[in-house]
Enzyme design. Sequence first.
Site, PDB file in Angstrom:
ATOM      1  N   LEU A   6      39.366  15.263  34.490  1.00 32.56           N
ATOM      2  CA  LEU A   6      40.192  16.456  34.820  1.00 32.56           C
ATOM      3  C   LEU A   6      41.540  16.435  34.379  1.00 32.56           C
ATOM      4  O   LEU A   6      42.208  15.892  35.051  1.00 32.56           O
ATOM      5  CB  LEU A   6      40.041  16.892  36.302  1.00 32.56           C
ATOM      6  CG  LEU A   6      38.540  16.842  36.909  1.00 32.56           C
ATOM      7  CD1 LEU A   6      38.553  17.124  38.421  1.00 32.56           C
ATOM      8  CD2 LEU A   6      37.493  17.440  36.310  1.00 32.56           C
ATOM      9  N   ARG A  13      54.148  20.314  40.321  1.00 33.20           N
ATOM     10  CA  ARG A  13      55.112  19.661  41.174  1.00 33.20           C
ATOM     11  C   ARG A  13      55.936  18.851  39.994  1.00 33.20           C
ATOM     12  O   ARG A  13      56.893  18.025  40.195  1.00 33.20           O
ATOM     13  CB  ARG A  13      54.383  18.753  41.717  1.00 33.20           C
ATOM     14  CG  ARG A  13      53.894  19.429  43.004  1.00 33.20           C
ATOM     15  CD  ARG A  13      52.956  18.585  43.958  1.00 33.20           C
ATOM     16  NE  ARG A  13      51.723  19.011  43.139  1.00 33.20           N
ATOM     17  CZ  ARG A  13      50.372  18.087  43.844  1.00 33.20           C
ATOM     18  NH1 ARG A  13      50.517  17.655  45.156  1.00 33.20           N
ATOM     19  NH2 ARG A  13      49.165  18.377  43.149  1.00 33.20           N
ATOM     20  N   LYS A  20      51.134  18.029  32.201  1.00 32.77           N
ATOM     21  CA  LYS A  20      51.571  16.868  32.994  1.00 32.77           C
ATOM     22  C   LYS A  20      50.880  15.402  32.038  1.00 32.77           C
ATOM     23  O   LYS A  20      51.228  14.384  32.151  1.00 32.77           O
ATOM     24  CB  LYS A  20      50.958  16.881  34.246  1.00 32.77           C
ATOM     25  CG  LYS A  20      51.029  15.736  35.105  1.00 32.77           C
ATOM     26  CD  LYS A  20      50.885  16.021  36.750  1.00 32.77           C
ATOM     27  CE  LYS A  20      49.474  15.852  37.226  1.00 32.77           C
ATOM     28  NZ  LYS A  20      49.332  15.981  38.677  1.00 32.77           N
ATOM     29  N   THR A  78      39.959  22.005  41.401  1.00 33.02           N
ATOM     30  CA  THR A  78      39.418  21.089  40.811  1.00 33.02           C
ATOM     31  C   THR A  78      37.922  20.875  40.700  1.00 33.02           C
ATOM     32  O   THR A  78      37.141  20.390  39.647  1.00 33.02           O
ATOM     33  CB  THR A  78      39.531  19.577  41.322  1.00 33.02           C
ATOM     34  OG1 THR A  78      39.386  19.863  42.873  1.00 33.02           O
ATOM     35  CG2 THR A  78      40.860  18.982  41.405  1.00 33.02           C
ATOM     36  N   GLU A 161      41.284  18.418  52.694  1.00 29.06           N
ATOM     37  CA  GLU A 161      42.695  18.459  51.849  1.00 29.06           C
ATOM     38  C   GLU A 161      43.734  18.827  53.074  1.00 29.06           C
ATOM     39  O   GLU A 161      43.480  19.115  54.038  1.00 29.06           O
ATOM     40  CB  GLU A 161      42.538  19.558  50.931  1.00 29.06           C
ATOM     41  CG  GLU A 161      41.837  19.366  49.824  1.00 29.06           C
ATOM     42  CD  GLU A 161      41.940  18.172  49.051  1.00 29.06           C
ATOM     43  OE1 GLU A 161      43.192  17.831  48.687  1.00 29.06           O
ATOM     44  OE2 GLU A 161      41.138  17.326  48.874  1.00 29.06           O
ATOM     45  N   ASN A 176      41.300   9.897  49.604  1.00 26.56           N
ATOM     46  CA  ASN A 176      40.646  10.248  48.391  1.00 26.56           C
ATOM     47  C   ASN A 176      41.191   9.727  47.361  1.00 26.56           C
ATOM     48  O   ASN A 176      42.292  10.156  47.007  1.00 26.56           O
ATOM     49  CB  ASN A 176      40.034  11.581  48.436  1.00 26.56           C
ATOM     50  CG  ASN A 176      39.522  12.006  47.138  1.00 26.56           C
ATOM     51  OD1 ASN A 176      39.045  11.361  46.530  1.00 26.56           O
ATOM     52  ND2 ASN A 176      39.522  13.579  46.783  1.00 26.56           N
ATOM     53  N   TYR A 373      74.853  -5.252   4.232  1.00 29.12           N
ATOM     54  CA  TYR A 373      73.432  -4.317   4.305  1.00 29.12           C
ATOM     55  C   TYR A 373      72.715  -4.613   2.992  1.00 29.12           C
ATOM     56  O   TYR A 373      73.232  -4.759   1.980  1.00 29.12           O
ATOM     57  CB  TYR A 373      73.887  -2.763   3.872  1.00 29.12           C
ATOM     58  CG  TYR A 373      72.907  -2.020   3.877  1.00 29.12           C
ATOM     59  CD1 TYR A 373      72.035  -1.588   4.777  1.00 29.12           C
ATOM     60  CD2 TYR A 373      72.857  -1.414   2.615  1.00 29.12           C
ATOM     61  CE1 TYR A 373      70.896  -0.897   4.546  1.00 29.12           C
ATOM     62  CE2 TYR A 373      71.698  -0.166   2.372  1.00 29.12           C
ATOM     63  CZ  TYR A 373      70.612  -0.264   3.447  1.00 29.12           C
ATOM     64  OH  TYR A 373      69.637   0.494   3.225  1.00 29.12           O
ATOM     65  N   ARG A 447      87.009  -8.965 -11.080  1.00 24.88           N
ATOM     66  CA  ARG A 447      88.027  -9.040  -9.807  1.00 24.88           C
ATOM     67  C   ARG A 447      89.523  -8.663 -10.490  1.00 24.88           C
ATOM     68  O   ARG A 447      89.664  -9.295 -11.683  1.00 24.88           O
ATOM     69  CB  ARG A 447      88.317 -10.369  -9.495  1.00 24.88           C
ATOM     70  CG  ARG A 447      88.674 -10.624  -7.943  1.00 24.88           C
ATOM     71  CD  ARG A 447      88.587 -12.083  -7.717  1.00 24.88           C
ATOM     72  NE  ARG A 447      87.458 -12.406  -7.012  1.00 24.88           N
ATOM     73  CZ  ARG A 447      87.248 -13.869  -6.738  1.00 24.88           C
ATOM     74  NH1 ARG A 447      87.821 -14.638  -7.279  1.00 24.88           N
ATOM     75  NH2 ARG A 447      85.879 -14.099  -6.210  1.00 24.88           N
TER      76      ARG A 447
HETATM   77  C1  UD1 Z   1      43.335  15.655  44.320  1.00 32.13           C
HETATM   78  C2  UD1 Z   1      42.242  15.962  45.526  1.00 32.13           C
HETATM   79  C3  UD1 Z   1      42.774  15.034  46.674  1.00 32.13           C
HETATM   80  C4  UD1 Z   1      42.976  13.256  46.282  1.00 32.13           C
HETATM   81  C5  UD1 Z   1      44.096  13.489  45.063  1.00 32.13           C
HETATM   82  C6  UD1 Z   1      44.252  12.072  44.594  1.00 32.13           C
HETATM   83  C7  UD1 Z   1      41.240  17.990  45.190  1.00 32.13           C
HETATM   84  C8  UD1 Z   1      41.021  19.439  45.618  1.00 32.13           C
HETATM   85  N1  UD1 Z   1      41.962  17.245  45.859  1.00 32.13           N
HETATM   86  O1  UD1 Z   1      44.545  16.262  44.854  1.00 32.13           O
HETATM   87  O2  UD1 Z   1      41.726  15.141  47.794  1.00 32.13           O
HETATM   88  O3  UD1 Z   1      43.392  12.889  47.413  1.00 32.13           O
HETATM   89  O4  UD1 Z   1      43.566  14.335  44.134  1.00 32.13           O
HETATM   90  O5  UD1 Z   1      45.178  12.105  43.632  1.00 32.13           O
HETATM   91  O6  UD1 Z   1      40.559  17.500  44.266  1.00 32.13           O
HETATM   92  N2  UD1 Z   1      42.971  19.926  37.819  1.00 32.13           N
HETATM   93  C9  UD1 Z   1      42.154  20.950  36.900  1.00 32.13           C
HETATM   94  N3  UD1 Z   1      42.257  21.930  37.101  1.00 32.13           N
HETATM   95  C10 UD1 Z   1      42.648  22.763  38.191  1.00 32.13           C
HETATM   96  C11 UD1 Z   1      43.390  21.875  39.150  1.00 32.13           C
HETATM   97  C12 UD1 Z   1      43.627  20.467  38.976  1.00 32.13           C
HETATM   98  O7  UD1 Z   1      41.705  20.332  35.824  1.00 32.13           O
HETATM   99  O8  UD1 Z   1      42.347  23.979  38.536  1.00 32.13           O
HETATM  100  C13 UD1 Z   1      43.391  18.595  37.349  1.00 32.13           C
HETATM  101  C14 UD1 Z   1      44.646  18.285  37.325  1.00 32.13           C
HETATM  102  O9  UD1 Z   1      45.166  18.340  35.895  1.00 32.13           O
HETATM  103  C15 UD1 Z   1      44.900  16.686  37.840  1.00 32.13           C
HETATM  104  C16 UD1 Z   1      43.642  16.644  38.990  1.00 32.13           C
HETATM  105  O10 UD1 Z   1      42.657  17.849  38.183  1.00 32.13           O
HETATM  106  O11 UD1 Z   1      44.591  15.793  36.517  1.00 32.13           O
HETATM  107  C17 UD1 Z   1      43.884  16.591  40.183  1.00 32.13           C
HETATM  108  O12 UD1 Z   1      44.703  17.774  40.315  1.00 32.13           O
HETATM  109  P1  UD1 Z   1      45.855  17.885  41.397  1.00 32.13           P
HETATM  110  O13 UD1 Z   1      46.459  18.998  41.415  1.00 32.13           O
HETATM  111  O14 UD1 Z   1      46.730  16.701  41.156  1.00 32.13           O
HETATM  112  O15 UD1 Z   1      45.249  17.370  42.893  1.00 32.13           O
HETATM  113  P2  UD1 Z   1      45.740  16.805  44.146  1.00 32.13           P
HETATM  114  O16 UD1 Z   1      46.494  17.692  44.723  1.00 32.13           O
HETATM  115  O17 UD1 Z   1      46.505  15.427  43.604  1.00 32.13           O
HETATM  116 MG    MG Z   2      47.178  14.953  41.853  1.00 28.24          MG
END
Ligand code: UD1
Ligand code: MG
Length: 463
Positions: A6, A13, A20, A78, A161, A176, A373, A447
């Site tokens: 993902l 953030r 990212k 996610t 969450e 998690n 050089y 020279r």
């Molecule tokens: C997520 C988990 C959390 C876990 C943590 C571990 C969820 C809801 N929560 O939180 O339980 O402890 O990771 O690191 O899954 N992404 C997408 N599409 C979206 C949102 C996110 O592709 O719509 C991708 C982001 O690019 C990232 C990953 O999913 O690589 C995780 O997303 P992030 O927002 O970092 O989740 P956390 O808040 O860290």
């Molecule tokens: Mg994360």
Amino acid sequence: MKAIILAAGLGTRFKSKKPKVLHEILGKPMLWYVITNVKNGRINDIAVVVGHGAEVVKKRFENEGVKFFHQKNPKGGTAHAVLSAKDFFSSYDGYVLIINGDSPLVSGETIRNMQQFIHMVQTYEGIKLGGVVLTSYLQDPTGYGRIVKEPGTDRILKIVEEKDATPEERAIQEVNGGTYIFYAPILIEALFNIKPSPVTGELYLTDVVKYINDKGYEVRSFMAKEPTEILGVNTRWELSLVENIIKLKLIRYWAERGVTFHFPETIWIEPDVSLEPDVEVYPGVMLKGKTKVKRDSVIGTGSVLKDAVVEEGCEVREYSIVEESSLKSSSIVGPFARIRNNSIIDERAEIGNFVEVKKSNVGKGVKAKHLAYIGDATIGENTNVGAGVVFANYDGKKKYESFVGQNAFIGSNSLIIAPVKIGNWSYVAGGSVVNKDVPDEALAVSRPGLKILERKGRKLLDK
Ligand code: UD1
Ligand code: MG
């Protein structure tokens, strides 16, 4: 087994224009580590979900042999991201690994062990698991999803969450790790049935766990070997911490294979670097790209090696830079030398302080020890290049080459104007301007005559 990474999220953030997952750790984007770890986990059918900055992410990883799926709304959450890749697994009767693109520390070994775990449960308990979640205990679980278990077992009932958690759930320290394996047919059903979070409006992948449980399939926890493995990179500071962890792991890996690092916390090393036993690396060194350093070589303080090949027994003395070039065995460069653009410093040659060598072939035993050089030049064995010699390779429009034979002597402060050939055993007197070829064994001097006026010096000083 298939895998879905993902990598579509906004990374709010991070406060960055750049996606990212493209932010770099030791010279490679964060997502490179995740893809590499998944491949080391013996999964090669890999989908990456892209959204925010999709085109740049795809471009960077187009040669990694992964498939891309687009999440139209990168704020969807996610689970929405996984659904965007549903064509990848909806008709697949097997297990799918799902991993967050911001979890670069989850090792290939852990991914293999998770697969093995599912297999063992099936073999010895006769149960087909709905899923396995990588978890860990953190002293400070802030920001992570909390693992709610059936007491006294490793069966996960749900993942909550932080934003949705009750105070009791927030106190749970098992979190998690954002890495899961699910049975595809039940995963797809769960994804279509979960509801958006009432707090954020996002579809959480973590909510599929409760659904799968309610359907009577077990979801088990799998504990990460080291707690740091599950660290997610959500902020720049976490990026720095993770970069440091990966770096120390690389240094430890090479240390266990016979390399000495003095003050390892000050040393930078990238993942494609390779080192041989009895190499010694001093503080503040950067080893970048595909640099290779062979046995018994010493890399001095503050030196930077990028795509460099350093053969056996070389010395790179303090504060030298070697880029895209090779040092043959027992050669010495530095302190304060710069070697670049496919240069070769042959066996036992010595390149000293403030000498720059560009796209040149410096022969065996050549000495160029001070302030020179050497550009676009080929220099034969055992020739001496004096202090302040400049190979003028550029006439303002084009670059030209120079050739110097073996056992020649180029006196200090000479200017060698390319294109030009200087023969074997020839002697260029100090301060000469060489703009024609010099045959073998000749002396070249240019020279202006030196005048000596007796006692005139003292008179001038007395005025
Ligand atoms: C997520 C988990 C959390 C876990 C943590 C571990 C969820 C809801 N929560 O939180 O339980 O402890 O990771 O690191 O899954 N992404 C997408 N599409 C979206 C949102 C996110 O592709 O719509 C991708 C982001 O690019 C990232 C990953 O999913 O690589 C995780 O997303 P992030 O927002 O970092 O989740 P956390 O808040 O860290
Ligand atoms: Mg994360």
